[in-house]
Design an enzyme around this catalytic site. Structure first.
Site, PDB file in Angstrom:
ATOM      1  N   HIS A 376      32.233  31.889 -28.163  1.00 33.36           N
ATOM      2  CA  HIS A 376      31.004  32.053 -28.995  1.00 33.36           C
ATOM      3  C   HIS A 376      30.455  30.932 -29.949  1.00 33.36           C
ATOM      4  O   HIS A 376      29.521  30.934 -30.507  1.00 33.36           O
ATOM      5  CB  HIS A 376      31.673  32.960 -30.104  1.00 33.36           C
ATOM      6  CG  HIS A 376      30.465  34.086 -30.498  1.00 33.36           C
ATOM      7  ND1 HIS A 376      29.331  33.749 -30.718  1.00 33.36           N
ATOM      8  CD2 HIS A 376      30.606  35.322 -30.809  1.00 33.36           C
ATOM      9  CE1 HIS A 376      28.669  34.755 -30.809  1.00 33.36           C
ATOM     10  NE2 HIS A 376      29.275  35.796 -30.956  1.00 33.36           N
ATOM     11  N   TYR A 490      29.643  43.973 -42.449  1.00 28.15           N
ATOM     12  CA  TYR A 490      28.786  42.998 -41.385  1.00 28.15           C
ATOM     13  C   TYR A 490      28.028  43.413 -40.348  1.00 28.15           C
ATOM     14  O   TYR A 490      28.658  44.162 -39.513  1.00 28.15           O
ATOM     15  CB  TYR A 490      29.827  41.993 -41.375  1.00 28.15           C
ATOM     16  CG  TYR A 490      29.206  40.676 -40.469  1.00 28.15           C
ATOM     17  CD1 TYR A 490      28.987  39.671 -41.001  1.00 28.15           C
ATOM     18  CD2 TYR A 490      28.941  40.642 -39.269  1.00 28.15           C
ATOM     19  CE1 TYR A 490      28.250  38.258 -40.373  1.00 28.15           C
ATOM     20  CE2 TYR A 490      28.351  39.839 -38.364  1.00 28.15           C
ATOM     21  CZ  TYR A 490      28.088  38.369 -39.168  1.00 28.15           C
ATOM     22  OH  TYR A 490      27.257  37.377 -38.508  1.00 28.15           O
TER      23      TYR A 490
END
Length: 662
Positions: A376, A490
């Protein structure tokens, strides 16, 4: 409060891992371009890149106000008053000079975004292991033609399409990524003709006139020939833009072969099929000491072990792994239609047939189920999903290898490289220890999923509420029903509409969602009409938060940058050191959406030990959710039971509310 001269912010030089026009050649004169390229766009790949707007830095007072709005539903009155005081002190004191210096640095680095270097550093400095913690999974839907789900056939077709995608990108003729607000008006030949002839410095404005928004493509070249290298304290990213070979893993062994010839053209499908068949014919038992398991560890631990691997003569093999275009993983295990097994295999597996440091691994199970696990730090889901969608479409509509295809290559055993690593007793012990630790870790994680039918994109449209807001409201209602609490939540939002944009955070736990959940679960529950009005208000608030985040007007990245600068200058500021800031940023509910006709499932691990990792998608008539959790710290199965009940409640409320009756 002002900064002293000795503590004044320095001006770093941004050095993001991104593509530029220097990484591209112009289109080559190749034989059989219909085979070499997936796309041949009239508009060059990077045509809009130069004129993309820069990621804005929000006004400090607005970021502070948005931060307070996000904190309000999580805090009691006394805690909130304390946070208000800290924010006021920051906004009228140290925050002013930090913000001033951030804007100064931003002006000196107009080639990138203010968040770019800090965001790379955040990923690369973190020492926790990559699998589960960072690397997400995306699983392809099966090929609608069952005979094409044979492992080797599917792997061959996906390999060919991947390289065709790569060559189109490398030679600058992959269609630019553009968000079309009204595709009927802008996703047209007229749009492409007009924007093509505009100079790159003006091209974005031409697209904007069509209400189309070109997206940043600076991450795309990081897809191929790339890898994350573990180093003590901070990892680094490497990329070979001229790489010609792929890496293949099977049974814990490594293989490689060139997929491009000496002139840079893709080899024939029959040759690719021959090479994959040769690898599949290797009858060696599973590797007793699979080195890939070492990539599952703490980054400093792995860095030390990799350094030792280099010391004992493995430099050439490791470089070959690092610079491969991508990693093709061939698993013996079949998925047998077991959704939990699918998610586990593509999220973490047993680590023995993985190399989690590669930018992405294309994994094909024994029964042809295929997916991607990607690292990522280099980029986000936008680039991966574009690649994912494009190769799924091509392999299911225009495959180059069929069940009738046969391999046709002589001396294949001399063409496919077996990459054997030298191991000493110390490394063998490391592998055994890592295998046991990883097995214990991933076994502690539970995977659960829910497909809720009867409400989806179509129903949401008729109810005039946002599908994403409805999903997020369901998560808030479910967690409140299960625990009686509201927690840090989130939701990821891409800022790819801006040059070198990454992501912004949406905070879905709002005063409106809290009001609804309190009312829904109260002894004196309001009428369905009243509750439906609350749902509409939740949707409006959430949609505004999404809009702000996508336009670079969230608060999280701004405060993150200011916090980063304060730490660099050894400043201890209450706004960032208070337990309330930590609580908001402890994402008990970490959520991300991924909706595409090509996607069977997507997901990721919990980001904190007592959290839930929630990957979700909205379909026309259903909503899907994959939840990961660590037992006994949280209960994903119990959460999904509460989510099912919450969706039932929301659906009933909207159906029964008189304001929605015809």
């Amino acid at each position: 409060m002002s900064l002293t001269k000795s503590a004044r912010c320095t001006t770093p030089v941004y050095n993001a891992f991104v593509i530029s026009s220097n990484n591209y050649s112009t289109r080559r004169h190749v034989k059989n371009p219909e085979y070499q390229y997936m796309q041949d766009s009239d508009v060059p790949t990077l045509h809009f890149q130069k004129s993309l707007p820069r990621l804005p830095i929000p006004e400090l007072k607005k970021s502070c106000a948005r931060y307070l709005n996000a904190q309000r539903p999580l805090l009691d009155d006394n805690s909130y008053k304390h946070v208000e005081a800290q924010v006021s002190s920051f906004a009228n004191g140290a925050g002013l000079e930090l913000d001033k210096n951030l804007r100064k640095i931003d002006k000196q680095n107009k080639h990138t975004s203010y968040i770019s270097k800090m965001w790379f550093d955040m990923y690369l400095k973190d020492r926790i292991p990559l699998p589960i913690n960072y690397n997400p999974l995306i699983v392809f839907n099966n090929d609608p033609k069952p005979e094409f789900n044979n492992q080797v056939i599917r792997a061959a077709n996906m390999l060919i399409s991947s390289v065709r995608f790569m060559l189109s990108l490398r030679d600058g003729i992959l269609a630019p990524e553009v968000f079309h607000l009204d595709p009927k008006k802008s996703d047209t030949n007229t749009f492409r003709k007009v924007t093509k002839f505009l100079p790159p410095s003006l091209s974005w404005y031409g697209a904007y006139a069509f209400k189309a928004y070109p997206l940043d493509m600076s991450q795309y070249m990081g897809l191929f020939g790339s890898s994350r290298i573990p180093e003590t304290g901070k990892d680094r990213l490497v990329n070979d833009y001229k790489s010609k070979h792929i890496l293949v893993q099977r049974r814990g062994y490594f293989y490689s072969f060139d997929v491009l010839d000496s002139e840079g053209n893709i080899i024939e499908p029959s040759q690719i099929l021959s090479r994959l068949n040769y690898i599949m014919s290797d009858t060696r038992p599973p590797n007793e000491h699979p080195v890939g398991i070492l990539t599952t560890q703490d980054r400093d631990v792995w860095a030390s072990q990799r350094h030792h691997l280099l010391q004992i003569g493995n430099e050439k093999v490791l470089k070959h792994i690092d610079t491969a275009l991508f990693n093709l993983v061939l698993d013996d295990e079949t998925m047998d239609g077991d959704d939990k097994k699918v998610i586990r295999n593509f999220l973490h597996g047993d680590g023995k047939n993985r190399w989690f440091d590669k930018t992405f691994s294309l994994i094909v199970a024994g029964d042809g189920v295929a997916g991607v696990n990607f690292e990522h730090s280099w980029g986000d889901g936008v680039a991966v999903l574009r690649y994912f969608n494009d190769i799924y479409k091509e392999t299911t509509t225009k495959p180059f290898v069929t069940p009738d295809s046969v391999g046709n290559e002589q001396d294949v055993d001399t063409i496919v490289n077996k990459l054997d690593l030298n191991l000493d007793d110390k490394l063998k012990e490391n592998i055994e220890r890592a295998t046991k630790a990883y097995q214990q870790w991933y076994s502690s994680m539970a995977v659960n999923y829910l497909i809720y039918e009867g409400i989806g994109r179509n129903k949401c449209k008729s109810y005039k509420v946002s599908p994403d807001s409805l999903m997020q409201l369901g998560f808030q209602a479910a967690y409140h029903l299960m625990s009686g609490k509201y927690v840090g939540t989130y939701e990821s939002c891409s800022t790819a509409a801006f040059k070198h944009g990454r992501t912004e955070t949406i905070r879905p736990c709002t005063m409106q969602t809290k009001e609804f959940c309190d009312a829904l679960h109260s002894m004196n529950r309001p009428s369905d009409a009243e509750l439906a009005n609350m749902i509409v208000k939740c949707s409006a608030t959430h949609s505004e938060l999404v809009k702000e985040a996508a336009m670079g007007q969230g608060f999280d990245r701004h405060l993150f940058a200011l916090k980063h600068m304060a730490e660099e200058n050894n400043m201890q500021l209450g706004i960032f050191t208070d337990k309330e800031y930590k609580m908001l940023n402890t994402s008990i509910l970490s959520t991300s959406t991924l909706s595409s006709p090509a996607v069977m499932a997507g997901g990721f691990g919990p980001v904190v030990t007592d959290g839930l990792g929630i990957g979700y998608s909205v379909m026309d008539n259903a909503m899907g959710t994959v939840v990961t959790s660590y037992t006994p710290h949280n209960d994903g199965a119990e959460f999904l039971k509460a989510l099912y009940k919450s969706f039932d409640n929301i659906k009933t409320i909207l159906e029964n509310a008189s304001i929605y009756k015809a």
